[in-house]
Design an enzyme around this catalytic site. Structure first.
Site, PDB file in Angstrom:
ATOM      1  N   GLY A  53     -18.814   0.475  43.944  1.00 23.08           N
ATOM      2  CA  GLY A  53     -18.997  -0.809  43.270  1.00 23.08           C
ATOM      3  C   GLY A  53     -19.726  -1.890  44.048  1.00 23.08           C
ATOM      4  O   GLY A  53     -19.643  -3.061  43.688  1.00 23.08           O
ATOM      5  N   TRP A  55     -22.956  -2.457  44.282  1.00 23.07           N
ATOM      6  CA  TRP A  55     -24.030  -3.076  43.492  1.00 23.07           C
ATOM      7  C   TRP A  55     -23.417  -4.005  42.438  1.00 23.07           C
ATOM      8  O   TRP A  55     -23.935  -5.083  42.175  1.00 23.07           O
ATOM      9  CB  TRP A  55     -24.908  -2.004  42.821  1.00 23.07           C
ATOM     10  N   ASP A 115     -19.403   5.102  36.009  1.00 20.02           N
ATOM     11  CA  ASP A 115     -19.419   6.156  37.039  1.00 20.02           C
ATOM     12  C   ASP A 115     -18.479   7.288  36.619  1.00 20.02           C
ATOM     13  O   ASP A 115     -17.529   7.082  35.861  1.00 20.02           O
ATOM     14  CB  ASP A 115     -18.981   5.597  38.404  1.00 20.02           C
ATOM     15  N   ASP A 131     -19.742  10.191  32.219  1.00 21.09           N
ATOM     16  CA  ASP A 131     -20.841  10.952  32.801  1.00 21.09           C
ATOM     17  C   ASP A 131     -22.145  10.470  32.172  1.00 21.09           C
ATOM     18  O   ASP A 131     -22.314  10.560  30.948  1.00 21.09           O
ATOM     19  CB  ASP A 131     -20.604  12.441  32.476  1.00 21.09           C
ATOM     20  N   ASP A 168     -28.007   3.952  40.820  1.00 21.10           N
ATOM     21  CA  ASP A 168     -28.003   4.375  42.225  1.00 21.10           C
ATOM     22  C   ASP A 168     -27.416   5.784  42.291  1.00 21.10           C
ATOM     23  O   ASP A 168     -26.783   6.171  43.262  1.00 21.10           O
ATOM     24  CB  ASP A 168     -27.139   3.381  43.025  1.00 21.10           C
ATOM     25  N   LYS A 208     -32.599   5.007  41.906  1.00 21.58           N
ATOM     26  CA  LYS A 208     -32.797   5.791  43.134  1.00 21.58           C
ATOM     27  C   LYS A 208     -33.562   7.062  42.799  1.00 21.58           C
ATOM     28  O   LYS A 208     -33.311   7.704  41.772  1.00 21.58           O
ATOM     29  CB  LYS A 208     -31.422   6.143  43.700  1.00 21.58           C
TER      30      LYS A 208
HETATM   31  C1  LIG Z   1     -24.412   6.417  46.081  1.00 18.95           C
HETATM   32  S1  LIG Z   1     -23.082   6.331  44.989  1.00 18.95           S
HETATM   33  C2  LIG Z   1     -23.352   4.803  44.202  1.00 18.95           C
HETATM   34  C3  LIG Z   1     -23.032   3.624  45.068  1.00 18.95           C
HETATM   35  C4  LIG Z   1     -22.962   2.347  44.281  1.00 18.95           C
HETATM   36  N1  LIG Z   1     -24.261   1.939  43.827  1.00 18.95           N
HETATM   37  C5  LIG Z   1     -22.396   1.236  45.111  1.00 18.95           C
HETATM   38  O1  LIG Z   1     -23.137   0.321  45.422  1.00 18.95           O
HETATM   39  O2  LIG Z   1     -21.204   1.268  45.416  1.00 18.95           O
HETATM   40  C6  LIG Z   1     -23.521   7.485  43.794  1.00 18.95           C
HETATM   41  C7  LIG Z   1     -22.556   7.546  42.618  1.00 18.95           C
HETATM   42  O3  LIG Z   1     -23.157   8.358  41.608  1.00 18.95           O
HETATM   43  C8  LIG Z   1     -22.074   8.830  40.829  1.00 18.95           C
HETATM   44  N2  LIG Z   1     -22.514   9.885  39.910  1.00 18.95           N
HETATM   45  C9  LIG Z   1     -23.060  11.090  40.244  1.00 18.95           C
HETATM   46  N3  LIG Z   1     -23.300  11.797  39.123  1.00 18.95           N
HETATM   47  C10 LIG Z   1     -22.923  11.010  38.058  1.00 18.95           C
HETATM   48  C11 LIG Z   1     -22.924  11.201  36.650  1.00 18.95           C
HETATM   49  N4  LIG Z   1     -23.380  12.323  36.102  1.00 18.95           N
HETATM   50  N5  LIG Z   1     -22.441  10.206  35.865  1.00 18.95           N
HETATM   51  C12 LIG Z   1     -21.955   9.075  36.424  1.00 18.95           C
HETATM   52  N6  LIG Z   1     -21.935   8.836  37.749  1.00 18.95           N
HETATM   53  C13 LIG Z   1     -22.411   9.799  38.565  1.00 18.95           C
HETATM   54  C14 LIG Z   1     -21.103   9.327  41.892  1.00 18.95           C
HETATM   55  O4  LIG Z   1     -19.809   9.465  41.358  1.00 18.95           O
HETATM   56  C15 LIG Z   1     -21.229   8.212  42.945  1.00 18.95           C
HETATM   57  O5  LIG Z   1     -20.188   7.285  42.807  1.00 18.95           O
END
Ligand SMILES: C[S@@+](CC[C@H](N)C(=O)[O-])C[C@H]1O[C@@H](n2cnc3c(N)ncnc32)[C@H](O)[C@@H]1O
Length: 380
Positions: A53, A55, A115, A131, A168, A208
């Site tokens: 969280g 961002w 997320d 998802d 992200d 990203k």
């Molecule tokens: C690098 S982290 C994000 C960090 C976030 N932007 C922050 O600032 O805290 C990547 C996130 O992508 C989520 N993620 C990966 N695949 C996903 C999907 N299919 N649907 C939703 N979230 C997903 C992961 O659960 C993870 O929490």
């Protein structure tokens, strides 16, 4: 590795804890904002792949609390430095520099964060556990944006469209480079498909990417729906990583384009087909030059070009290469270097440990087996 050692090796990890961010990723968004003024005029935002969280925290601090961070902090710092240099007599210049506008809370802010993982609540932000690659997430998002939205209706367009979509998203990295890049690109397409349903014309999309070998085709497709597409690398993103961010501004869907869940982007050549009705891409858009740089044949249509196009004067074979920009203040920490810790440094605990990390079960299993190496107390 000890906490202090990690603080030294990763200045952004340390700063995130000191400034109350849930993850060091916050600095990536702040540095992108410094360069692109992302939050200018923005009140409705969707934050995809948002956990833990940081961002969303940036969005909350800028839009809801009206704090001076990101671009606003950078402008303020620059202005104060200018005044100081003038007072010192280091700059002799009569021109009036306008003071930056004061940051303040904005009205009617709406932020939705999504997320797969549960996310600890943040005041003023609607958090959804879903998802983003699943089509059932779009009605959930539309309902979160507008409580009057009927999830049984066939419409997948937002009734009050959003100004900015962030993503992200990162899969659990396997270390198999091609596989990681592929899964990442699927997340990106899912994010873009969601963005196409909810963005207003003129809106922005920031996501990203992992720079794989076919990433230029992605830029080409994005360029069909956004007027400006830039690849950006914030200083807080390690130079050694293939990670970068695609910053797309001024959403301009081609005439007749409608977001569709039955035929989403990334699953075919729909954008190219759709754009060919307005002559954006012609034949093979890709040429590899002798020096290895990939060029794309694109129609870089500006409003003026579009007007001259109507008069049959446009040049349709303009070449276009996605610009690459390093961003973040030059005085900011280098993410790849170790930095001396400030005197009297006390290492802090992370602000928000993961609520349900994917490795949780592995840790539990390991504990059951008697610790790190499966040793059971008393056993030789
Ligand atoms: C690098 S982290 C994000 C960090 C976030 N932007 C922050 O600032 O805290 C990547 C996130 O992508 C989520 N993620 C990966 N695949 C996903 C999907 N299919 N649907 C939703 N979230 C997903 C992961 O659960 C993870 O929490």
């Amino acid at each position: 590795m000890g906490k202090s050692s990690k603080d030294k090796r990763d200045a952004y990890y340390r700063l995130a804890k000191e400034q109350g961010w849930r993850a060091r990723s916050a600095f990536k968004l702040l540095q992108l904002d410094e360069e692109f003024d992302l939050f200018n005029g923005v009140t409705r935002v969707v934050d995809l792949c948002a956990a833990p969280g940081s961002w969303s925290q940036v969005l909350s601090r800028v839009l809801i609390q009206g704090q001076q961070v990101g671009r606003a902090a950078w402008e303020d710092k620059r202005y104060k430095e200018l005044l100081r240099l003038r007072q010192q007599g280091s700059i002799v210049d009569d021109s009036e520099e306008e003071a930056p506008t004061e940051a303040k809370p904005r009205k009617d802010v709406k932020i939705v964060a999504i997320d797969l993982q549960p996310m600890s609540p943040l005041e003023g932000i609607t958090c959804l556990k879903a998802d983003i690659t699943h089509s059932s997430t779009i009605p959930l998002l539309l309902q979160a944006l507008d409580p009057d939205y009927d999830p049984t209706s066939s419409s997948i367009e937002a009734s009050s469209p959003v100004d900015l979509v962030l993503s992200d998203g990162a899969p659990d990295v396997t270390g198999l480079h091609d596989l990681d890049i592929y899964v990442q690109s699927q997340l990106l397409w899912a994010a873009l498909n969601l963005a196409l349903c909810v963005l207003r014309p003129g809106g922005k999309f920031v996501a990203k990417i992992f720079r794989g070998k076919d990433v230029d085709l992605l830029y080409a497709q994005l360029k069909v729906v956004f007027q400006s597409v830039t690849v950006a690398k914030p200083r807080s993103s390690r130079a050694s990583s293939v990670e970068a961010f695609i910053v797309c501004t001024n959403f301009q869907p081609p005439k007749g384009f409608k977001a569709s869940l039955d035929n989403p982007l990334g699953a075919g050549r729909r954008l190219e087909q759709s754009s060919s009705t307005h002559d954006n891409l012609n034949g093979s858009p890709r040429t590899v030059r002798d020096d290895g740089i990939v060029e794309l044949d694109m129609d870089t249509q500006s409003a003026e070009d579009a007007a001259s196009d109507r008069q049959g004067l446009a040049d349709r074979s303009t070449r276009w290469i996605a610009p690459f920009l390093a961003c973040g203040d030059l005085s900011a920490f280098d993410a790849d270097a170790s930095h001396k810790l400030p005197e009297g440094h006390v290492s802090l605990d992370p602000i928000q440990p993961p609520t349900a990390p994917p490795y949780k079960r592995a840790l539990e299993e390991r504990k059951k087996m008697g610790g790190a190496y499966g040793k059971v107390k008393g056993a030789g």
